[in-house]
Design a protein around this motif. Structure first.
Motif, mmCIF file in Angstrom:
data_model
loop_
_atom_site.group_PDB
_atom_site.id
_atom_site.type_symbol
_atom_site.label_atom_id
_atom_site.label_comp_id
_atom_site.label_asym_id
_atom_site.label_seq_id
_atom_site.Cartn_x
_atom_site.Cartn_y
_atom_site.Cartn_z
ATOM 1 N N TYR A 63 0.829 -1.200 0.000
ATOM 2 C CA TYR A 63 0.000 0.000 0.000
ATOM 3 C C TYR A 63 0.863 1.249 0.000
ATOM 4 N N GLU A 64 0.491 2.210 -0.840
ATOM 5 C CA GLU A 64 1.191 3.492 -0.886
ATOM 6 C C GLU A 64 0.173 4.622 -0.700
ATOM 7 N N GLN A 65 0.459 5.495 0.243
ATOM 8 C CA GLN A 65 -0.416 6.642 0.493
ATOM 9 C C GLN A 65 0.100 7.825 -0.295
ATOM 10 N N VAL A 66 -0.726 8.297 -1.225
ATOM 11 C CA VAL A 66 -0.325 9.375 -2.130
ATOM 12 C C VAL A 66 -1.489 10.351 -2.287
ATOM 13 N N PRO A 67 -1.254 11.555 -2.806
ATOM 14 C CA PRO A 67 -2.363 12.463 -3.082
ATOM 15 C C PRO A 67 -3.378 11.813 -4.020
ATOM 16 N N TRP A 68 -4.645 12.205 -3.872
ATOM 17 C CA TRP A 68 -5.739 11.570 -4.611
ATOM 18 C C TRP A 68 -5.506 11.600 -6.122
ATOM 19 N N ALA A 69 -5.104 12.742 -6.649
ATOM 20 C CA ALA A 69 -4.913 12.855 -8.097
ATOM 21 C C ALA A 69 -3.845 11.875 -8.578
ATOM 22 N N ARG A 70 -2.791 11.695 -7.787
ATOM 23 C CA ARG A 70 -1.730 10.763 -8.176
ATOM 24 C C ARG A 70 -2.229 9.327 -8.127
ATOM 25 N N ALA A 71 -3.081 9.019 -7.146
ATOM 26 C CA ALA A 71 -3.627 7.663 -7.052
ATOM 27 C C ALA A 71 -4.497 7.341 -8.265
ATOM 28 N N ILE A 72 -5.372 8.260 -8.635
ATOM 29 C CA ILE A 72 -6.232 8.063 -9.806
ATOM 30 C C ILE A 72 -5.397 7.894 -11.065
ATOM 31 N N HIS A 73 -4.434 8.776 -11.252
ATOM 32 C CA HIS A 73 -3.580 8.731 -12.442
ATOM 33 C C HIS A 73 -2.778 7.429 -12.468
ATOM 34 N N GLY A 74 -2.292 7.013 -11.295
ATOM 35 C CA GLY A 74 -1.521 5.781 -11.231
ATOM 36 C C GLY A 74 -2.336 4.559 -11.606
ATOM 37 N N VAL A 75 -3.613 4.522 -11.205
ATOM 38 C CA VAL A 75 -4.491 3.415 -11.587
ATOM 39 C C VAL A 75 -4.755 3.444 -13.083
ATOM 40 N N SER A 76 -4.958 4.623 -13.635
ATOM 41 C CA SER A 76 -5.233 4.738 -15.073
ATOM 42 C C SER A 76 -4.050 4.260 -15.910
ATOM 43 N N GLU A 77 -2.833 4.468 -15.390
ATOM 44 C CA GLU A 77 -1.625 4.063 -16.123
ATOM 45 C C GLU A 77 -1.180 2.643 -15.794
ATOM 46 N N GLY A 78 -1.766 2.049 -14.765
ATOM 47 C CA GLY A 78 -1.356 0.718 -14.358
ATOM 48 C C GLY A 78 -0.192 0.701 -13.391
ATOM 49 N N ARG A 79 0.218 1.858 -12.920
ATOM 50 C CA ARG A 79 1.288 1.915 -11.916
ATOM 51 C C ARG A 79 0.785 1.342 -10.592
ATOM 52 N N TYR A 80 -0.511 1.556 -10.312
ATOM 53 C CA TYR A 80 -1.171 0.926 -9.177
ATOM 54 C C TYR A 80 -2.244 -0.006 -9.714
ATOM 55 N N ASP A 81 -2.432 -1.118 -9.015
ATOM 56 C CA ASP A 81 -3.474 -2.065 -9.416
ATOM 57 C C ASP A 81 -4.835 -1.701 -8.849
#
Length: 245
Positions: A63-81
């Motif tokens: 688990y990584e705690q990041v700003p909301w915008a970064r979390a959304i962007h990371g999911v869209s790019e596949g950086r986060y599952d």
């Protein structure tokens, strides 16, 4: 006997290999107590529920705690599952698959215990002052009702202390966030306020699994099945109690 020992050895190797191959899922969200916050027990209620369910389903997680915008962007790019705390929106189905609802957010009003205020409609609340946190979006009907006497404050702590002191008639907050915050307030605040019956709004919380993960459909199905099992065997309620909720 040698054959039995060889068979047992092969079985042990197979189990080790399967464990090593367990998919590690990268989860992300922003800080939102009591749901997700690295400073809380097991990372918060949502983090604990989700990690427990996915572990039962055979996955490992980080688990990584990041700003909301970064979390959304990371999911869209596949950086986060996985985005762990997601309200449903059609736009987000373009980047991920939603699980079933694993928890419900309820926005509720609080009043002084000596108050007789009741809530069925917003019109009933027009005569009363309501402490609200600056820049918060609560619910469109509430936010856009110009007849409500809203008193902007810096935080829920400020709001509930004003309420207990009789400086406002009501305040409003997510139920579980309010319960956590109240547990940290002095007795003279905590013991003099209570929730008004009913809720302003209810939103289901889901995990959002990135479409970039080729197993997204299976992950969602496995998660939903594990949450259902946790509810059936009492684990779900035990985790709420563990987190003081």
């Amino acid at each position: 006997m040698p054959r039995l020992l060889r068979a047992m050895g092969l079985l042990a190797m197979l189990l080790v290999t399967q464990g090593a191959m367990a998919q590690k899922l990268r989860m992300a969200a922003d800080a939102w107590a009591p749901y997700a916050d690295v400073s809380l027990l097991n990372g918060g209620l949502s983090t604990d529920l989700i990690r427990t369910a996915l572990t039962r389903a055979g996955y490992t997680t980080e688990y990584e705690q990041v700003p909301w915008a970064r979390a959304i962007h990371g999911v869209s790019e596949g950086r986060y599952d996985i985005l762990i705390n997601a309200w449903y929106s059609k736009d987000r189905t373009q980047i991920g698959e939603f699980s079933g609802e694993y928890l419900v957010n309820r926005l509720r009003f609080l009043k002084r215990k000596t108050s007789g205020i009741e809530y069925q409609t917003l019109e009933q609340l027009h005569p009363y002052s309501i402490a609200v946190v600056r820049s918060y979006a609560y619910w469109p009907a509430f936010d856009n009702d110009a007849e409500l006497k809203k008193v902007p404050v810096a935080s829920f702590s400020t709001a509930v202390r004003m309420l207990a002191a009789g400086r406002v008639d009501l305040t409003i907050e997510d139920e579980y966030a309010a319960r956590l915050a109240l547990s940290r307030e002095p007795d003279e605040v905590r013991d003099n306020v209570e929730f008004v019956s009913g809720s302003l709004s209810e939103n289901g919380l889901h995990i959002l699994v990135s479409l970039k993960n080729p197993d997204h459909e299976k992950i969602v199905a496995d998660f939903d099945k594990a949450i259902a099992a946790m509810k059936a065997d009492g684990t779900y309620d035990k985790l709420f109690k563990l987190h003081g909720l």
